[in-house]
Design a protein around this motif. Structure first.
Motif, PDB file in Angstrom:
ATOM      1  N   SER A 152       0.838  -1.212   0.000  1.00 16.52           N
ATOM      2  CA  SER A 152       0.000   0.000   0.000  1.00 16.52           C
ATOM      3  C   SER A 152       0.864   1.249   0.000  1.00 16.52           C
ATOM      4  O   SER A 152       0.572   2.223  -0.706  1.00 16.52           O
ATOM      5  CB  SER A 152      -0.921   0.028   1.221  1.00 16.52           C
ATOM      6  N   ASP A 191      -5.696  -0.567  -4.832  1.00 15.66           N
ATOM      7  CA  ASP A 191      -5.165  -1.194  -3.622  1.00 15.66           C
ATOM      8  C   ASP A 191      -6.244  -2.074  -3.006  1.00 15.66           C
ATOM      9  O   ASP A 191      -7.141  -1.576  -2.337  1.00 15.66           O
ATOM     10  CB  ASP A 191      -4.682  -0.134  -2.629  1.00 15.66           C
ATOM     11  N   GLU A 192      -6.149  -3.352  -3.254  1.00 17.89           N
ATOM     12  CA  GLU A 192      -7.109  -4.341  -2.743  1.00 17.89           C
ATOM     13  C   GLU A 192      -8.554  -3.905  -2.968  1.00 17.89           C
ATOM     14  O   GLU A 192      -9.348  -3.839  -2.027  1.00 17.89           O
ATOM     15  CB  GLU A 192      -6.848  -4.620  -1.266  1.00 17.89           C
TER      16      GLU A 192
HETATM   17 MG   LIG Z   1      -2.068  -2.751   2.077  1.00 19.55          MG
END
Ligand SMILES: [Mg+2]
Ligand SMILES: Nc1ncnc2c1ncn2[C@@H]1O[C@H](COP(=O)(O)OP(=O)(O)OP(=O)(O)O)[C@@H](O)[C@H]1O
Length: 260
Positions: free
Chosen positions: A59, A179-180
């Motif tokens: 991240s 991000d995810e």
């Molecule tokens: Mg992360």
């Protein structure tokens, strides 16, 4: 995948430069050396999936690319230009980077359509009608045009995340960071979001994707970048990475994640 020849080449391609370059990037959080000598060059149209254990810096890496996080040393170039630390120039460059997070981050008190038109009107100074027309086209593209008048809370998680993608695309970014994006979704909604992302990838968007969806990584990635302890440990095309990882750390990670 690289954009097909009928499409207008993006500036990155036109100049033959990679679109995103990180050169010896280092970052600390206090004593924690969270990014360690990161070198990464992403071509225009390339889809890079970042894998790695929790806390490995995935991240943070994403967030440095649009300077949501500063760096301590090294350089980050976007389309050949160094990312400035602050000010107007940063705002301009940052708007070239679309970002979609795990949480949907839509404005709760604005409609879906308003969420998508806000940036183009305020930042890109588009006329309202122009922004609305292109927003509707984008909402159509991600399959939620019929939700345009609703508020985020009235949508499912998968629909909200597709709106978030449309909102990022409305700024006509050169690169999209994810991000995810499916981690907070119920299982039945994951695929509708991954499908939108796969289509974007096929259409030639440059993408950096942190995900635990290995099927997506295998199908859509041009390259897998594996991180551990703030370093890039290994990178390879997905078919190579998933069948023939070279490092013990990557093999260990894969043995844990692929048995789920
Ligand atoms: Mg992360
Ligand atoms: N704002 C912050 N202040 C201090 N430490 C932080 C901060 N953000 C992240 N960290 C630490 O930096 C390390 C890397 O965090 P990061 O969120 O980049 O990892 P990640 O690979 O994305 O992990 P995950 O898979 O759990 O999302 C972790 O040890 C985390 O605790």
């Amino acid at each position: 995948m690289t954009a097909t020849s009928e499409q207008t080449p993006s500036p990155g391609e036109a100049t033959g430069q990679p679109l995103v370059v990180l050169e010896r990037v280092n970052k600390h959080f206090g004593d924690l050396h969270v990014l360690q000598d990161i070198d990464l060059s992403i071509a225009s149209g390339e889809v890079v999936v970042i894998l790695g254990p929790s806390g490995s810096g995935k991240s943070t890496l994403c967030r440095t690319i649009n300077r949501l996080e500063g760096i301590d040393s090294g350089r980050i170039l976007l389309d050949g230009q160094a990312l400035p630390a602050e000010g107007r120039a940063l705002a301009r460059l940052r708007s070239d980077v679309g970002m979609v997070f795990q949480s949907f981050n839509l404005f709760a008190h604005k409609t879906v359509l308003e969420n998508v038109t806000l940036g183009p009107i305020k930042v890109r100074k588009q006329a309202a009608k122009v922004a609305q027309d292109s927003a509707m086209a984008l909402l159509e593209r991600v399959g939620v045009a019929n939700q345009a008048g609703k508020y985020p809370a009235q949508l499912s998680g998968g629909q909200q995340q597709r709106v978030a993608i449309a909102r990022a695309l409305a700024m006509q970014p050169k690169v999209m960071l994810f991000d995810e994006p499916t981690s907070a979704l119920d299982p039945e909604m994951i695929n509708e979001v991954l499908d939108v992302m796969s289509t974007l990838a096929k259409d030639g968007m440059t993408m950096v994707v942190v995900t635990h969806e290995m099927g997506f990584a295998r199908r859509a990635a041009d390259r897998v970048v594996f991180m551990d302890g703030g370093r890039i440990i290994e990178q390879a095309p997905p078919e190579k990475f998933f069948t023939d990882a070279q490092t013990d750390r990557a093999k260990d990670f894969l043995s844990k994640i692929l048995t789920h």
